[in-house]
Design a protein around this motif. Sequence first.
Motif, mmCIF file in Angstrom:
data_model
loop_
_atom_site.group_PDB
_atom_site.id
_atom_site.type_symbol
_atom_site.label_atom_id
_atom_site.label_comp_id
_atom_site.label_asym_id
_atom_site.label_seq_id
_atom_site.Cartn_x
_atom_site.Cartn_y
_atom_site.Cartn_z
ATOM 1 N N SER A 290 1.512 -2.565 -3.199
ATOM 2 C CA SER A 290 1.821 -3.113 -1.872
ATOM 3 C C SER A 290 0.893 -2.527 -0.829
ATOM 4 C CB SER A 290 3.277 -2.817 -1.504
ATOM 5 O OG SER A 290 4.154 -3.540 -2.332
ATOM 6 N N LYS A 291 0.589 -1.235 -0.954
ATOM 7 C CA LYS A 291 -0.325 -0.590 -0.001
ATOM 8 C C LYS A 291 -1.743 -1.154 -0.151
ATOM 9 C CE LYS A 291 0.317 3.809 1.078
ATOM 10 N NZ LYS A 291 1.069 3.778 2.343
ATOM 11 N N VAL A 292 -2.112 -1.507 -1.392
ATOM 12 C CA VAL A 292 -3.416 -2.154 -1.604
ATOM 13 C C VAL A 292 -3.448 -3.493 -0.883
ATOM 14 C CG1 VAL A 292 -4.885 -3.264 -3.335
ATOM 15 C CG2 VAL A 292 -3.934 -0.997 -3.795
ATOM 16 N N GLN A 293 -2.376 -4.268 -1.027
ATOM 17 C CA GLN A 293 -2.309 -5.573 -0.361
ATOM 18 C C GLN A 293 -2.307 -5.425 1.155
ATOM 19 O OE1 GLN A 293 1.220 -7.238 -2.084
ATOM 20 N NE2 GLN A 293 0.293 -7.518 -4.109
ATOM 21 N N GLU A 294 -1.693 -4.347 1.652
ATOM 22 C CA GLU A 294 -1.657 -4.103 3.100
ATOM 23 C C GLU A 294 -2.995 -3.581 3.625
ATOM 24 O OE1 GLU A 294 1.441 -1.261 3.371
ATOM 25 O OE2 GLU A 294 3.054 -2.690 2.887
ATOM 26 N N GLY A 295 -3.856 -3.094 2.714
ATOM 27 C CA GLY A 295 -5.147 -2.562 3.123
ATOM 28 C C GLY A 295 -5.125 -1.078 3.439
ATOM 29 N N SER A 296 -4.017 -0.388 3.124
ATOM 30 C CA SER A 296 -3.940 1.052 3.423
ATOM 31 C C SER A 296 -4.268 1.917 2.211
ATOM 32 C CB SER A 296 -2.541 1.413 3.944
ATOM 33 O OG SER A 296 -1.556 1.086 2.986
ATOM 34 N N PHE A 297 -4.527 1.274 1.063
ATOM 35 C CA PHE A 297 -4.960 2.025 -0.117
ATOM 36 C C PHE A 297 -6.009 1.210 -0.844
ATOM 37 C CE2 PHE A 297 -4.785 4.219 -4.186
ATOM 38 C CZ PHE A 297 -4.550 5.526 -3.791
ATOM 39 N N ARG A 298 -7.087 1.883 -1.255
ATOM 40 C CA ARG A 298 -8.212 1.192 -1.875
ATOM 41 C C ARG A 298 -7.865 0.718 -3.282
ATOM 42 N NH1 ARG A 298 -13.345 1.736 0.398
ATOM 43 N NH2 ARG A 298 -14.169 1.226 -1.674
ATOM 44 N N GLU A 299 -8.187 -0.535 -3.563
ATOM 45 C CA GLU A 299 -7.901 -1.090 -4.871
ATOM 46 C C GLU A 299 -8.713 -0.405 -5.969
ATOM 47 O OE1 GLU A 299 -7.499 -5.490 -7.035
ATOM 48 O OE2 GLU A 299 -8.714 -5.267 -5.216
#
Length: 454
Positions: A290-299
Amino acid sequence: MTQNKILLVDDEPAFRELASRWLAKQDYHVKTAGSLDEARGALASFDADLVLLDLSMPPSFDPQVTLDAIGEFDGRPVIIITGHADRDLALKAIELGAWDFIAKPIDPDMLAVVVRRAITKTTLERELTQLKQTGNSAKGASAYIGHSISSQKVRALVERIAPTDVRVLVTGPSGTGKEVISRTLHDLSHRAAKPFISVHCGAIPADLLESELFGYVKGAFTGAEKDKVGLLSLADGGTLFLDEIGEMPLAMQVKLLRVLQEGTFFPVGGREQKHIDIRVVSATNADLLSKVQEGSFREDLYYRIKGVNIETQALAERLEDVPVLLQSFLQRLQNQQNKQLQLSPEAVQWFRDQTWPGNVRELKNALESVASICPQGQITMEDIQLLYPSGEAIRQTPISTPTNDASLDEQVRDLEIRLINQALEKNQGNRTQAAKQLGISRQGLIKKIERYGV
């Protein structure tokens, strides 16, 4: 889950047949014997966890012969079955080492309770033996304690991947033993003699995290009066544990990714490249996808740290682990305080009845608090009620007593649906936050939503 084994010793074939069938329905593996000699022979190939032993056995039918044989069962719990209303014989059996006794005609519910308690005793003793073998550092997969299916799966996975260098991501609610798993992975690996360095990514301010990890050279910034070795260098050859990695700032994520890709880094302000050989184990209670989708964690970082994912469950989803966890914590308290500590059956049941929203950490803290005010060696409900005057369960959401005639499964289903709806409503449909409130994983919440059609 491995079935517990019971050896049933009785000279009445009809009783052996009926009792073994009933015990088998309770998910026990039962072997029967019609005499003491048959029992001795059976134990040569059947590693029983418990012996149910009739007091009057052929050929002599002398209870004293049976009493004398109690010590022959290699420390296994022995439950005496007697058709005699002789309390003195039953008490003598207990003095000679029997776990308990039960009189014929046998009440199945009473037998279930006695057997379950005896089996639990055996299992606890095995767990404690494993803990003693691993030493005070709790090395070994037994450090992650529990009898539940999920706990057994975690231990099996840890044992399998610990000797490798595969990166591991440990996920699950706070207080469920993620650092214990990480330390165990290190202790069972070929890196065990090297350092285990733990970094809480959310506890170090963002502007200091880089210098803490990479170190710095003299003059790199105001106040850098001499070189400082970073945590990455300290972990060289060993394991770096990145706790709550979901809270790592994006700028730092980029630099960590380079370390994982190349095994090199530059100290802050330095021009000399450092090489390191580390195993990285990460942990989080957040939903990183979810954080990846939000842009707060790098995929790309997510897939770098997620070699193998180990997921822990909330304690409320594996309450069968509570008794053995209590025994382990009591053992540590005894070692620290140099005194004997026990829990009364009522106290164990009280701990077992709680939902523990703070998970294993909350259970441990509650036990330590109660033990601190216990004047005697046994912790009772009186001690618990001093801290919890109502004696009621610690719950996240008050639960009303059902008043309808629905089955237990239906009542549990209705309760879960109500709690899930309340959590989703309170968190405006955010499943991650709702799962956190309920003390379960986001994946677990989604499964329940799909199952119940919420």
